[in-house]
Design a protein around this motif. Structure first.
Motif, PDB file in Angstrom:
ATOM      1  N   THR A  51      97.207  -8.818   3.883  1.00 39.70           N
ATOM      2  CA  THR A  51      98.231  -9.795   4.242  1.00 39.70           C
ATOM      3  C   THR A  51      98.534 -10.626   3.005  1.00 39.70           C
ATOM      4  O   THR A  51      97.614 -11.126   2.352  1.00 39.70           O
ATOM      5  CB  THR A  51      97.748 -10.695   5.397  1.00 39.70           C
ATOM      6  OG1 THR A  51      97.373  -9.858   6.498  1.00 39.70           O
ATOM      7  CG2 THR A  51      98.824 -11.667   5.828  1.00 39.70           C
ATOM      8  N   LEU A  52      99.818 -10.752   2.690  1.00 41.17           N
ATOM      9  CA  LEU A  52     100.235 -11.458   1.472  1.00 41.17           C
ATOM     10  C   LEU A  52     101.282 -12.511   1.791  1.00 41.17           C
ATOM     11  O   LEU A  52     102.142 -12.306   2.653  1.00 41.17           O
ATOM     12  CB  LEU A  52     100.841 -10.475   0.466  1.00 41.17           C
ATOM     13  CG  LEU A  52      99.914  -9.381  -0.008  1.00 41.17           C
ATOM     14  CD1 LEU A  52     100.341  -8.057   0.559  1.00 41.17           C
ATOM     15  CD2 LEU A  52      99.891  -9.333  -1.510  1.00 41.17           C
ATOM     16  N   ARG A  77     105.565 -13.691   4.866  1.00 42.79           N
ATOM     17  CA  ARG A  77     104.200 -13.177   4.981  1.00 42.79           C
ATOM     18  C   ARG A  77     104.331 -11.700   5.340  1.00 42.79           C
ATOM     19  O   ARG A  77     104.897 -11.360   6.375  1.00 42.79           O
ATOM     20  CB  ARG A  77     103.414 -13.928   6.041  1.00 42.79           C
ATOM     21  CG  ARG A  77     102.005 -13.363   6.196  1.00 42.79           C
ATOM     22  CD  ARG A  77     101.065 -14.300   6.879  1.00 42.79           C
ATOM     23  NE  ARG A  77     100.640 -15.323   5.917  1.00 42.79           N
ATOM     24  CZ  ARG A  77      99.707 -16.221   6.179  1.00 42.79           C
ATOM     25  NH1 ARG A  77      99.129 -16.264   7.362  1.00 42.79           N
ATOM     26  NH2 ARG A  77      99.360 -17.093   5.259  1.00 42.79           N
ATOM     27  N   ALA A  78     103.827 -10.853   4.456  1.00 45.08           N
ATOM     28  CA  ALA A  78     103.962  -9.412   4.619  1.00 45.08           C
ATOM     29  C   ALA A  78     102.593  -8.777   4.847  1.00 45.08           C
ATOM     30  O   ALA A  78     101.568  -9.295   4.394  1.00 45.08           O
ATOM     31  CB  ALA A  78     104.618  -8.812   3.376  1.00 45.08           C
ATOM     32  N   THR A 100     100.469 -14.082  -3.251  1.00 44.93           N
ATOM     33  CA  THR A 100      99.060 -14.399  -3.054  1.00 44.93           C
ATOM     34  C   THR A 100      98.519 -13.520  -1.944  1.00 44.93           C
ATOM     35  O   THR A 100      99.167 -13.367  -0.897  1.00 44.93           O
ATOM     36  CB  THR A 100      98.873 -15.880  -2.653  1.00 44.93           C
ATOM     37  OG1 THR A 100      99.440 -16.708  -3.664  1.00 44.93           O
ATOM     38  CG2 THR A 100      97.416 -16.235  -2.480  1.00 44.93           C
ATOM     39  N   VAL A 101      97.351 -12.950  -2.156  1.00 40.61           N
ATOM     40  CA  VAL A 101      96.696 -12.150  -1.123  1.00 40.61           C
ATOM     41  C   VAL A 101      95.975 -13.118  -0.189  1.00 40.61           C
ATOM     42  O   VAL A 101      95.023 -13.785  -0.589  1.00 40.61           O
ATOM     43  CB  VAL A 101      95.708 -11.130  -1.731  1.00 40.61           C
ATOM     44  CG1 VAL A 101      95.040 -10.316  -0.631  1.00 40.61           C
ATOM     45  CG2 VAL A 101      96.408 -10.230  -2.738  1.00 40.61           C
ATOM     46  N   ALA A 135      91.091 -10.357  -1.841  1.00 43.85           N
ATOM     47  CA  ALA A 135      91.284 -11.415  -0.843  1.00 43.85           C
ATOM     48  C   ALA A 135      91.242 -12.781  -1.520  1.00 43.85           C
ATOM     49  O   ALA A 135      90.311 -13.098  -2.261  1.00 43.85           O
ATOM     50  CB  ALA A 135      90.219 -11.317   0.248  1.00 43.85           C
ATOM     51  N   GLY A 136      92.284 -13.558  -1.316  1.00 51.06           N
ATOM     52  CA  GLY A 136      92.389 -14.889  -1.904  1.00 51.06           C
ATOM     53  C   GLY A 136      92.998 -14.920  -3.294  1.00 51.06           C
ATOM     54  O   GLY A 136      93.210 -16.004  -3.847  1.00 51.06           O
TER      55      GLY A 136
END
Length: 152
Positions: A127-128, A145-146, A112-113, A15-16
């Motif tokens: 979510t990326l 955003r996937a 980016t996560v 995450a992040g």
């Protein structure tokens, strides 16, 4: 360089995280033509180099959805997840195509996560934010955003 993680605990820890960039991929007329065949979208701006040379882009361009579909192989260059039972593409929250991709151009993916959240069934939802960049262009070809789900 591919980020490699094993198991949901390591996925959660992403995450992040900035996953960096892939290598460059050239968009060829053959790839565009194959996509046109597969999708039955033969618009001249994609498939007719002679007519497209006099059109708004001065050349043929990749379909927007072709560019979007390349998230799949390019994402595999950014992240490899092991130690999970199953991973699924859960969908997209937002997609835009700010700039066309001329045939012959090179693209790459940056990722980016944004978040990793728990989901029922012993899984996580990742979510990326993705950006498909065009070599030498100030504007990206695609921003998306996937959402993916991974299950233990």
């Amino acid at each position: 360089m591919t980020v490699q993680v094993n198991g949901l605990a390591e996925v959660r820890a992403l995450a992040g995280a900035d996953l960096g960039h892939t290598g460059w991929m050239e968009i060829t007329q053959d790839r565009v033509n194959q996509f046109a065949e597969a999708t039955d979208d033969h618009q001249w701006i994609h498939t007719d180099p002679e007519k497209a040379a006099t059109g708004p882009f001065g050349t043929t361009i990749a379909h927007g959805y072709l560019t979007l579909s390349l998230l799949i192989p390019l994402f595999g260059e950014l992240l490899a997840i092991g130690g999970v039972r199953m991973s699924v593409n859960y969908g997209l929250e937002k997609v835009r195509f700010p700039a066309p991709v001329p045939v012959g151009a090179k693209i790459r993916l940056a990722g980016t996560v944004v978040a990793v959240d728990e989901v029922p069934g012993d899984g996580v939802q990742m979510t990326l934010d993705f950006t498909i960049e065009i070599d030498g262009s100030a504007k990206p070809a695609c921003v998306a955003r996937a959402v993916y789900r991974h299950y233990a």
